[in-house]
Design a protein around this motif. Structure first.
Motif, short mmCIF file in Angstrom:
data_model
loop_
_atom_site.label_atom_id
_atom_site.label_comp_id
_atom_site.label_asym_id
_atom_site.label_seq_id
_atom_site.Cartn_x
_atom_site.Cartn_y
_atom_site.Cartn_z
N PHE A 298 0.81 -1.21 0.00
CA PHE A 298 0.00 0.00 0.00
C PHE A 298 0.84 1.27 0.00
N GLU A 299 2.10 1.18 0.43
CA GLU A 299 2.94 2.37 0.65
C GLU A 299 2.96 3.37 -0.52
N PRO A 300 3.17 2.92 -1.76
CA PRO A 300 3.20 3.90 -2.85
C PRO A 300 1.85 4.63 -3.00
N ARG A 301 0.77 3.90 -2.79
CA ARG A 301 -0.55 4.53 -2.90
C ARG A 301 -0.78 5.51 -1.74
N ALA A 302 -0.30 5.15 -0.55
CA ALA A 302 -0.46 6.04 0.62
C ALA A 302 0.22 7.37 0.32
N THR B 61 -17.93 11.67 -9.18
CA THR B 61 -16.69 12.33 -8.78
C THR B 61 -15.46 11.69 -9.44
N ASP B 62 -14.50 12.53 -9.75
CA ASP B 62 -13.21 12.02 -10.25
C ASP B 62 -12.30 11.63 -9.09
N LYS B 63 -12.77 11.90 -7.88
CA LYS B 63 -11.93 11.65 -6.70
C LYS B 63 -12.49 10.56 -5.81
N LEU B 64 -12.94 9.48 -6.44
CA LEU B 64 -13.38 8.31 -5.69
C LEU B 64 -12.17 7.42 -5.41
N GLU B 65 -11.98 7.05 -4.15
CA GLU B 65 -10.90 6.12 -3.80
C GLU B 65 -11.52 4.95 -3.04
N VAL B 66 -11.32 3.74 -3.55
CA VAL B 66 -11.91 2.56 -2.92
C VAL B 66 -10.82 1.78 -2.19
N PHE B 67 -11.11 1.42 -0.95
CA PHE B 67 -10.19 0.62 -0.14
C PHE B 67 -10.87 -0.71 0.11
N ASP B 68 -10.50 -1.69 -0.71
CA ASP B 68 -11.19 -2.97 -0.71
C ASP B 68 -10.30 -4.01 -0.04
N ILE C 147 -3.63 0.07 6.60
CA ILE C 147 -3.40 0.91 5.42
C ILE C 147 -3.86 2.35 5.60
N LEU C 148 -4.97 2.56 6.33
CA LEU C 148 -5.47 3.93 6.48
C LEU C 148 -5.01 4.55 7.81
N THR C 149 -5.50 3.98 8.91
CA THR C 149 -5.27 4.59 10.22
C THR C 149 -3.78 4.69 10.54
N GLU C 150 -2.98 3.73 10.04
CA GLU C 150 -1.54 3.82 10.30
C GLU C 150 -0.81 4.42 9.08
N ARG C 151 -0.78 3.73 7.95
CA ARG C 151 0.04 4.19 6.81
C ARG C 151 -0.40 5.54 6.23
N LEU C 152 -1.69 5.66 5.91
CA LEU C 152 -2.12 6.89 5.26
C LEU C 152 -1.93 8.09 6.19
N ALA C 153 -2.19 7.87 7.49
CA ALA C 153 -2.01 8.95 8.48
C ALA C 153 -0.57 9.47 8.46
N VAL C 154 0.38 8.55 8.41
CA VAL C 154 1.80 8.93 8.41
C VAL C 154 2.15 9.80 7.20
N HIS C 155 1.52 9.51 6.08
CA HIS C 155 1.79 10.31 4.88
C HIS C 155 1.01 11.62 4.87
N TYR C 156 -0.18 11.62 5.45
CA TYR C 156 -0.93 12.88 5.60
C TYR C 156 -0.09 13.86 6.42
N GLU C 157 0.44 13.36 7.53
CA GLU C 157 1.25 14.18 8.43
C GLU C 157 2.39 14.86 7.67
N LEU C 158 3.00 14.11 6.78
CA LEU C 158 4.14 14.65 6.01
C LEU C 158 3.69 15.81 5.12
N VAL C 159 2.51 15.69 4.54
CA VAL C 159 2.03 16.73 3.62
C VAL C 159 1.44 17.92 4.38
N THR C 160 0.66 17.64 5.43
CA THR C 160 0.05 18.75 6.17
C THR C 160 1.08 19.47 7.05
N GLY C 161 2.15 18.77 7.41
CA GLY C 161 3.14 19.36 8.30
C GLY C 161 2.66 19.44 9.74
N HIS C 162 1.53 18.81 10.00
CA HIS C 162 0.91 18.86 11.32
C HIS C 162 1.17 17.52 12.01
#
Lengths: 338, 338
Positions: free
Chosen positions: B187-191, B278-285, B310-325
């Motif tokens: 999942f990492e590249p997608r995160a 929407t063009d921004k549909l993301e499915v986590f199956d 994939i979400l609560t751990e991985r995606l959060a870690v990448h959100y943090e990097l982009v938001t800087g928060h």
């Protein structure tokens, strides 16, 4: 006082027609009681689910009867529904009588050999044709739905010896529409002001609890999201402190629906917090409104009717004026298959 | 593959330590079973409530035992709690062991003369001092909580003769952390890509259902709202069609969490609709991820572990990097009294 887009004569006539269903509703409840039942299973979806929610919360104050409030789409796929048997009293409602998920669920229940009781606008709707027994009323406003659902539910409890106050309550409900007109008039200037201040906000938070959670959820979801395309977040007063609180800032609108049941102290905790953080806290406290000719022990039952009158009806009408987006217009809902 | 901010060695060690609690967890479940109980009452709030949610949904697939998942703040004010008796098995959890609402609720239950079983990081926490019997584990990741709660719950059912697959499942859970590492790597590249695309969106919609509703709600509320101050809307796949759908436009992000239980067809309905709008549909199956060494009939139980990885751990870690928060920083939660 003039209320925007409000036909007083029609409102009171609809209210009287709804109240006039009392004998039919009681007869339906009495038939169910005579037949006997082990549990009550209510099928709702969207606004109808939300309208039954306070009825269930109030019933739980008085009864030992198991009550299941089921989402009509979910019950179609749900595998864990042993509670649904021939000894269930199954009830539903759809004013239009053609809500897709309700029709599917009622068909499924009927195919299981279980009778279904319900409410719809007239004998011609697709739902009417499926129901075992129905009350017909083209109720316009949510308080009419509340009145009918509470009459049915509390009469059932009365028949079980669990709510002997039913006749006193039902008698006093003759006065409820007149009260809700006065409450509308009291609220009208604030509705106008709130709409001007908030209708174009990019995001509004709605917090509520207990008996009023259904109406909090309904206003944010069925009115602001569905009818006004306004972005909202609705959260219970308990859950508010586990996430959403961090989003509150000086300029984030937070609408708090404050009730008169045992959950009130959870609402007050939100109020204490929000006051210190945002300049845009708006509290809608049912306690601020008198109910003339209605005893105090019935205030909790009437509290969702007060909130629906001031928010779901009055505030919506003023939002529409400011957003310029008709409450009637949908781009997707019921427009095509999905 | 290098995973951002992920200590593989620590992760696998924590996982092994959690698995090593199996004997203690089973012993606690066995003590409860020997004592006997009429119903299971689980006290949670925020993330902990959400983590118990899939456990309850899975239990309902197998048992006739009444299970009550209660919000710890609400149970303090709730008047309708006849289900809470000396014959209840009351369970709770707080990793930190100092969640205010949990401590209050446990005190109340203990004062009613009812024992409380639970999970907390060590014997020194305020919660540990209140519990009748506890399992200690400083679990870092949500999948460790899931593993412990499922071990307890499914062992209880096994003792009741309702889930004889328990030993086979528990044996195979030895393999789950290794799977969740590989799933993270896949999942990492997608995160990374998702975070770059969406972390600064002003509003994101989260839709999920059934066993995965708790995790959908947890990610939006406890991660994005509480830890990233990102505005979200979370809604079930059934309710989505009664309001929120009208908010979807070409550029509105909609994250759909798609599970493998009986609710999957409700998720698919959302997917069919959202694809056209929407063009921004993301499915986590969860179906897209293999679980090696784990039988297919255990996939539903493991599905919240996949989403949390994939979400609560991985995606959060990448959100943090982009938001800087920083994910660690809160301005209100636990910072002062309210």
């Amino acid at each position: 006082m003039a209320l925007r887009n409000f036909n007083l004569e029609k409102y009171l006539k609809d209210g009287a027609n709804t109240y006039a269903q009392r004998a039919n509703i009681e007869a339906m409840a009495d038939h169910v009681s005579e037949k006997g039942f082990d549990n009550l299973v209510i099928l709702g979806i969207g606004g109808t689910w939300a309208e039954w929610y306070p009825v269930v919360k109030v019933m739980e104050h008085y009864t030992k009867l198991p009550v299941h409030l089921e989402n009509a789409a979910e019950i179609m796929v749900k595998t864990d529904k042993d509670f649904l048997t021939e000894k269930s009293c199954v009830v539903t409602a759809s004013a239009s009588g053609d809500t897709k998920e309700i029709l599917q669920a009622v068909k499924m229940v009927k195919e299981m050999g279980i009778p279904v009781y319900g409410f719809t606008k007239n004998a011609e709707t697709p739902l009417a044709k499926l129901l075992t027994e129905a009350v017909y009323n083209p109720c316009g406003d949510c308080e009419d739905s509340y009145l009918m659902y509470f009459m049915f539910a509390l009469r059932l409890l009365c028949n079980r010896g669990e709510y002997e106050d039913y006749p006193r309550w039902a008698d006093q409900m003759k006065n409820v529409h007149q009260n809700l007109v006065r409450i509308r008039e009291e609220f009208e200037p604030r509705a106008k002001e709130l709409a001007q201040k908030y209708a174009k906000e990019p995001y509004t938070m709605f917090v509520g609890s207990g008996v009023l959670w259904g109406e909090t959820y309904l206003f944010s979801m069925c009115i602001l999201e569905e009818m006004q395309w306004v972005r909202t977040k609705s959260v219970t007063s308990a859950d508010f402190f586990h996430g959403p609180l961090e989003l509150v800032e000086k300029d984030v609108p937070l609408f708090l629906v404050k009730g008169e049941d045992e959950y009130r102290e959870l609402d007050e905790r939100v109020e204490r917090f929000a006051k210190t953080v945002t300049d845009k806290l708006e509290v809608f406290d049912t306690k601020a409104f008198d109910l003339e000719g209605i005893d105090d022990d019935f205030r909790v039952i009437c509290s969702p009717m007060i909130i629906t009158a001031i928010l779901t009806e009055r505030l919506a009408v003023h939002y529409e004026l400011v957003t310029g987006h008709s409450l009637q217009f949908r781009r997707y809902y019921r427009q095509f298959d999905y």
